[in-house]
Write an enzyme that holds these catalytic residues in place. Structure first.
Site, PDB file in Angstrom:
ATOM      1  N   ASP A 150      32.431  39.364  26.343  1.00 42.90           N
ATOM      2  CA  ASP A 150      31.902  38.481  27.553  1.00 42.90           C
ATOM      3  C   ASP A 150      30.598  38.264  27.878  1.00 42.90           C
ATOM      4  OD1 ASP A 150      33.429  40.933  29.450  1.00 42.90           O
ATOM      5  OD2 ASP A 150      31.910  42.304  29.109  1.00 42.90           O
ATOM      6  N   LYS A 196      31.879  36.879  32.132  1.00 43.75           N
ATOM      7  CA  LYS A 196      32.102  36.570  33.457  1.00 43.75           C
ATOM      8  C   LYS A 196      30.619  36.543  33.672  1.00 43.75           C
ATOM      9  CE  LYS A 196      35.205  40.869  34.084  1.00 43.75           C
ATOM     10  NZ  LYS A 196      34.339  41.991  33.273  1.00 43.75           N
ATOM     11  N   MET A 249      21.973  44.409  37.922  1.00 45.83           N
ATOM     12  CA  MET A 249      22.640  43.006  38.842  1.00 45.83           C
ATOM     13  C   MET A 249      21.379  43.037  40.166  1.00 45.83           C
ATOM     14  SD  MET A 249      26.985  44.078  38.378  1.00 45.83           S
ATOM     15  CE  MET A 249      26.252  45.694  37.677  1.00 45.83           C
TER      16      MET A 249
HETATM   17  C1  LIG Z   1      28.395  44.609  34.361  1.00 44.76           C
HETATM   18  S1  LIG Z   1      26.769  44.751  34.128  1.00 44.76           S
HETATM   19  C2  LIG Z   1      26.993  45.894  32.030  1.00 44.76           C
HETATM   20  C3  LIG Z   1      26.177  46.531  32.028  1.00 44.76           C
HETATM   21  C4  LIG Z   1      25.900  46.692  30.484  1.00 44.76           C
HETATM   22  N1  LIG Z   1      27.571  47.572  30.198  1.00 44.76           N
HETATM   23  C5  LIG Z   1      25.607  48.066  30.329  1.00 44.76           C
HETATM   24  O1  LIG Z   1      25.925  48.948  29.449  1.00 44.76           O
HETATM   25  O2  LIG Z   1      24.231  47.410  29.824  1.00 44.76           O
HETATM   26  C6  LIG Z   1      25.512  43.648  33.710  1.00 44.76           C
HETATM   27  C7  LIG Z   1      24.166  43.774  33.689  1.00 44.76           C
HETATM   28  O3  LIG Z   1      23.235  45.091  32.784  1.00 44.76           O
HETATM   29  C8  LIG Z   1      22.254  44.306  33.554  1.00 44.76           C
HETATM   30  N2  LIG Z   1      21.849  43.829  31.208  1.00 44.76           N
HETATM   31  C9  LIG Z   1      22.588  43.611  30.796  1.00 44.76           C
HETATM   32  N3  LIG Z   1      22.098  43.174  29.503  1.00 44.76           N
HETATM   33  C10 LIG Z   1      20.766  42.666  29.956  1.00 44.76           C
HETATM   34  C11 LIG Z   1      19.775  42.896  28.856  1.00 44.76           C
HETATM   35  N4  LIG Z   1      20.075  42.238  28.475  1.00 44.76           N
HETATM   36  N5  LIG Z   1      18.165  42.770  29.899  1.00 44.76           N
HETATM   37  C12 LIG Z   1      18.277  43.172  31.277  1.00 44.76           C
HETATM   38  N6  LIG Z   1      19.522  43.078  31.594  1.00 44.76           N
HETATM   39  C13 LIG Z   1      20.750  43.116  31.312  1.00 44.76           C
HETATM   40  C14 LIG Z   1      22.132  43.285  34.067  1.00 44.76           C
HETATM   41  O4  LIG Z   1      21.675  43.725  35.250  1.00 44.76           O
HETATM   42  C15 LIG Z   1      23.542  42.294  34.028  1.00 44.76           C
HETATM   43  O5  LIG Z   1      23.543  42.038  35.315  1.00 44.76           O
END
Ligand SMILES: C[S@@+](CC[C@H](N)C(=O)[O-])C[C@H]1O[C@@H](n2cnc3c(N)ncnc32)[C@H](O)[C@@H]1O
Length: 461
Positions: free
Chosen positions: A244, A266, A379
């Site tokens: 991803d 994505k 998100m």
């Molecule tokens: C589609 S979701 C996936 C979440 C992922 N499966 C998890 O458990 O963290 C994507 C969202 O996760 C959050 N996210 C993921 N990595 C991040 C990071 N390093 N710092 C801040 N937010 C993060 C953001 O809100 C991003 O828009």
């Protein structure tokens, strides 16, 4: 076309057997380099510093350098070393100058010798003490008889190749014997037993499962140190990886180097590969017999659509396993010093997706506005003004502490703290990049005393 190199020195192994190498100088360092070149079977020509100067001034250096593949200069005299390096550079031959990394186009790394297995450690001369310490650790960590294991494996290589014509099957054979009891037998001196065991497994090799499998692996929020051991092990053995956008390059670097890489990343409202296609791809690749790594940011089962992906696999009878990862909420909370729960502040925490369909506010806002509860919005960057408006409209105090964590756990991590009423304006003014999570609750106040990531680019207001 030249460009700044990420790797100013590329580690390569040279076959020097029978190759001409010129060593200039009679110092202890020159002797050491000669010892290494002798081990590599090089044809060594020696020249004292004075002889070099004479040969150079008599114009016969070109003859002395003819067919030379590598020049080493360790004369103990800077001017002579410089002259040797200049000659070598001029005719395009690699040169190593003792204790002078800037003049060297080739360096001798620190070596951990478990022949035929050689481990080279180098910082390109940038951090020699660190290099030495790492080498010492490897020396202590790697069994002395590791080389015997490598020899044993090498002696059976052709036999294995003849019996197992499929490369996947061969790879699995080697993994199964090298991760089983064979290494311990070799290390304890029982090489005959080890060999017998390897042949036994080879005889039964028709039973080695060469079928594919899918590993649905959570890669955590970004910092590679947050991977689980299991994630790392599967990343090392996968044949193909589908990853991803949120999987950091540092993590991708840890995937087996020759694995095929497919970017199915994505971005918000811009699905480069539709989810159904990803699901189909996973099944198809595994049915082709490949070990397929589906690498996802954070945890695959938290806003990761991991459930949908394995749903299809389960219906097609494709074997899979799921490896949890550290979800963004946990990673960002830890790295920004904001505990998600705390006896004095919050007894529950809610993870909420703020990816709202058609900009509607279809969240159970009343449930979200509760005392002693922490809210974590995933998100939520684009919807932040709407989130703030709805929370306050449903009874949250406007001065409720709120934080946004951008690129959490990565070196570029930024954290802004404010109140729920004012956070959106602050975020807009600071042009905070995604991915971000938003933490709402009185736990945010604890950051002032608990923030420990002092190196992060921290913009707390
Ligand atoms: C589609 S979701 C996936 C979440 C992922 N499966 C998890 O458990 O963290 C994507 C969202 O996760 C959050 N996210 C993921 N990595 C991040 C990071 N390093 N710092 C801040 N937010 C993060 C953001 O809100 C991003 O828009």
């Amino acid at each position: 076309m030249s460009q700044t190199a990420d790797w100013p020195l590329l580690p390569l192994a040279l076959r020097l057997e029978g190759a001409s190498c010129l060593v200039v100088g009679e110092t202890v360092q020159a002797e050491r380099k000669c010892e290494l070149l002798v081990k590599a079977g090089a044809d060594i020509r020696r020249m004292g510093a004075e002889e070099f100067v004479k040969t150079s001034s008599s114009g016969s250096l070109a003859t002395a350098l003819e067919n030379v593949m590598l020049v080493v200069s360790a004369t103990g005299d800077t001017a002579t070393d410089e002259a040797v390096a200049a000659e070598a550079h001029a005719i395009g031959v690699f040169v190593n100058v003792a204790e002078n990394r800037l003049l060297s186009s080739a360096i001798f790394p620190s070596i951990v010798d478990r022949s035929p297995l050689l481990i080279a450690v180098s910082s390109g001369g940038e951090a020699p003490v660190l290099t030495r310490l790492i080498r010492n650790r490897l020396e202590a960590f790697l069994p002395a008889r590791l080389g015997h294991l490598a020899q044993l494996a090498s002696s059976l290589r052709e036999r294995v190749k003849a019996k197992l014509t499929n490369i996947n099957q061969r790879r699995r054979y080697w993994e199964s014997v090298l991760e089983g009891q064979v290494p311990d037998l070799v290390y304890s001196g029982a090489e005959d037993k080890a060999r017998a065991r390897m042949l036994e497994v080879l005889d039964a090799a028709d039973d080695i499962d060469s079928g594919g499998e899918v590993y649905l692996v959570g890669a955590g929020p970004g910092d590679p140190d947050l991977l689980t051991f299991r994630a790392l092990r599967l990343m090392r053995q996968a044949d193909v990886v589908l990853y991803d956008r949120l999987v950091s390059p540092q993590i991708l670097d840890l995937v087996r180097r020759d694995a095929e890489r497919i970017d199915v990343g994505k971005a918000r409202s811009q699905h480069t590969v539709p989810q159904e296609e990803i699901n189909e791809m996973l099944a198809r690749l595994a049915l082709e017999g490949k070990r397929v790594l589906r690498l996802k940011g954070g945890d695959p089962f938290i806003f990761g659509r991991g459930g949908e992906e394995i749903d299809l696999l389960a219906s097609k009878g494709v074997p899979f396993q799921v490896v949890p990862g550290i979800t963004a909420a946990s990673g960002c909370a830890a790295y920004s010093g904001i505990p998600l729960t705390h006896r004095d502040h919050s007894q529950s925490v809610r993870f909420i997706t703020a990816h709202l369909k058609n900009n509607t506010s279809d969240l159970p806002w009343f449930e979200l506005v509760r005392p002693r509860q922490t809210l974590v919005f995933y998100m939520g960057l684009a919807a932040l003004p709407l989130i703030a408006r709805e929370l306050v409209a449903h009874g949250m105090a406007g001065d409720m502490p709120a934080a946004i964590v951008s690129k959490g756990t990565l070196p570029e991590q930024r954290v802004l703290t404010s109140t729920i009423s004012e956070l959106a304006a602050l975020v807009a003014a600071e042009e905070i990049p995604g991915p971000t999570i938003i933490i709402v609750g009185t736990v945010v106040r604890l950051r002032d005393q608990l923030a420990w990531q002092t190196d992060a680019l921290d913009a707390a207001s």
